[in-house]
Design a protein around this motif. Sequence first.
Motif, PDB file in Angstrom:
ATOM      1  N   VAL A 162     -14.734  24.212 -36.347  1.00  0.00           N
ATOM      2  CA  VAL A 162     -15.923  23.506 -36.738  1.00  0.00           C
ATOM      3  C   VAL A 162     -15.961  23.184 -38.373  1.00  0.00           C
ATOM      4  CG1 VAL A 162     -18.410  23.483 -36.963  1.00  0.00           C
ATOM      5  CG2 VAL A 162     -17.500  24.094 -34.781  1.00  0.00           C
ATOM      6  N   ALA A 163     -15.907  24.487 -39.018  1.00  0.00           N
ATOM      7  CA  ALA A 163     -15.814  24.565 -40.602  1.00  0.00           C
ATOM      8  C   ALA A 163     -14.828  23.500 -40.989  1.00  0.00           C
ATOM      9  CB  ALA A 163     -15.325  25.854 -41.182  1.00  0.00           C
ATOM     10  N   ALA A 164     -13.447  23.386 -40.303  1.00  0.00           N
ATOM     11  CA  ALA A 164     -12.294  22.535 -40.698  1.00  0.00           C
ATOM     12  C   ALA A 164     -12.666  21.121 -40.268  1.00  0.00           C
ATOM     13  CB  ALA A 164     -11.048  23.178 -40.136  1.00  0.00           C
ATOM     14  N   GLY A 165     -13.611  20.822 -39.479  1.00  0.00           N
ATOM     15  CA  GLY A 165     -14.067  19.560 -39.189  1.00  0.00           C
ATOM     16  C   GLY A 165     -13.044  18.921 -37.885  1.00  0.00           C
ATOM     17  N   ARG A 166     -12.644  19.854 -37.143  1.00  0.00           N
ATOM     18  CA  ARG A 166     -11.587  19.408 -36.153  1.00  0.00           C
ATOM     19  C   ARG A 166     -12.374  19.704 -34.668  1.00  0.00           C
ATOM     20  NH1 ARG A 166      -7.372  22.390 -39.045  1.00  0.00           N
ATOM     21  NH2 ARG A 166      -8.157  24.142 -37.536  1.00  0.00           N
ATOM     22  N   LEU A 167     -13.510  20.396 -34.954  1.00  0.00           N
ATOM     23  CA  LEU A 167     -14.299  20.669 -33.531  1.00  0.00           C
ATOM     24  C   LEU A 167     -15.729  20.382 -33.871  1.00  0.00           C
ATOM     25  CD1 LEU A 167     -14.052  21.919 -30.656  1.00  0.00           C
ATOM     26  CD2 LEU A 167     -14.733  24.206 -31.511  1.00  0.00           C
ATOM     27  N   SER A 168     -16.310  19.511 -32.637  1.00  0.00           N
ATOM     28  CA  SER A 168     -17.778  19.060 -32.731  1.00  0.00           C
ATOM     29  C   SER A 168     -18.223  19.049 -31.398  1.00  0.00           C
ATOM     30  CB  SER A 168     -17.977  17.840 -33.471  1.00  0.00           C
ATOM     31  OG  SER A 168     -17.188  16.647 -32.829  1.00  0.00           O
ATOM     32  N   PHE A 169     -19.560  18.969 -31.374  1.00  0.00           N
ATOM     33  CA  PHE A 169     -20.359  19.110 -29.874  1.00  0.00           C
ATOM     34  C   PHE A 169     -21.239  17.920 -29.933  1.00  0.00           C
ATOM     35  CE2 PHE A 169     -19.177  23.144 -31.530  1.00  0.00           C
ATOM     36  CZ  PHE A 169     -18.485  23.779 -30.623  1.00  0.00           C
ATOM     37  N   THR A 170     -21.625  17.516 -28.591  1.00  0.00           N
ATOM     38  CA  THR A 170     -22.392  16.573 -28.573  1.00  0.00           C
ATOM     39  C   THR A 170     -22.792  16.407 -27.094  1.00  0.00           C
ATOM     40  OG1 THR A 170     -22.919  13.969 -28.578  1.00  0.00           O
ATOM     41  CG2 THR A 170     -20.688  14.644 -28.049  1.00  0.00           C
TER      42      THR A 170
END
Length: 436
Positions: free
Chosen positions: A59-67
Amino acid sequence: MKIAMVGSGYVGLVSGACFADFGHDVVCIDKDQSKIDRLHDGVMPIYEPGLDALVESNVAAGRLSFTTDLAEGIAGAQAIFIAVGTPSRRGDGHADLSFVHAVAREVGEKLANDAVVVTKSTVPVGTGDEVERIIAETGCNHRVAVVSNPEFLREGAAIADFKRPDRIVIGTEDDFGREVMREVYRPLFLNESPILFVSRRSAELIKYAANAFLATKITFINEIADLCEKVGANVQDVSRGIGMDNRIGPKFLHAGPGYGGSCFPKDTLALLKTAEDYDSPIRIVEAVAKVNESRKRAMGRKVIDALGGPEAARGKKVALLGLTFKPNTDDMRDSPAIAIAQALGDAGVNVAGYDPEGMEQAAPLMPEVQMCKSPYEAIEGADAIAIVTEWDAFRALDFPRVKALANAPVLVDLRNIYKPDHMLAAGFTYLSIGRS
Ligand code: UGA
């Protein structure tokens, strides 16, 4: 590459986080708003070693998100994984595909680009055809290939299993599907994990056949263990002796209280239903399912015998150590501990229980069990102690303390984590599985 993972449960979340760790851009989608909110806060919906750190760093690296928004999540994704639950349908044991079908419909309705739709959920043979039909019915006019890609992750070791798989199975007859899936798994392929391309129906069946075979292996050694007890042999030696034969292999030959979990019990039943539907019975798996079910309760009787039989057991206390179906998980689904606690309760035995991670999940499933804060609290005043799950925390119990706390030094080790001669030397009446 952008990947969408629909379903942020055990399989979806582990797979999504691992794909992100390999450098893909991953969106995990789930209808459950509170689950997504908690994931945004870094709170995992399940206990799996290493998962929180993996999620956090990606998440910190901007590669994983949630919706929760499927249209937003799948926009631009070249691969859309369906990783929702396929529980046993109430009453008949068939896999309940309603979640899979609902996702297929929504994906078809909302798809805005060409994509490969991948079923990762464990689904019966022919489900890929259904998913394809449902998507076509929505009038979706983008190029879609429906691919089967079963998972072989073990709870408690899922990240390692994902990153270093024995094999990756891809079921498709479509060139576009093959090309995208090769790209999805390229980082693993470079790691020399073999990718097996087969037909979609073969891939769907591989998953069930693998789980049914492993369940059979366990059940086989469990019955050999019973015979070992009768004839005075040692099941661990027998396991070693047969497992050293490469054709048999040493894994999944640990005798125990019967397999549990979210997969083997459900998947063996679903395979039997498919076999019935196609009039092609798999009698060996029918026997495995039956033997395993009765074994769990038989383990309760084993503990009752250790208390001196049904009459002597009434009113006595047993400490159950380990409640989850295996260590390193908080999963209680089909855990042998449930059937054992029920058998003890039915025999009038008072049960105290402790588990390092599963207490919260266990409490509503085992209302008759007094939940304790430590193994030693459970052991206090116990007439017998039963180790049901082989958590590391039980591998080096403080035996002088155990003896001082317990009413009687009786240990029923359903996972064979101790050695009989050590336990005898420590002054215990010791019973285990398949060792006289
Ligand atoms: C199982 C399979 O091992 C995975 O490959 C598969 O992906 C997964 O199901 C699934 O279909 O999702 P899991 O249920 O997490 O994984 O756990 P296992 O380690 O396979 O254990 C299953 C049960 O068998 C446990 O109750 C365990 O205690 C028991 N077991 C396992 C034994 O009694 N003896 C053994 O030698 C091995």
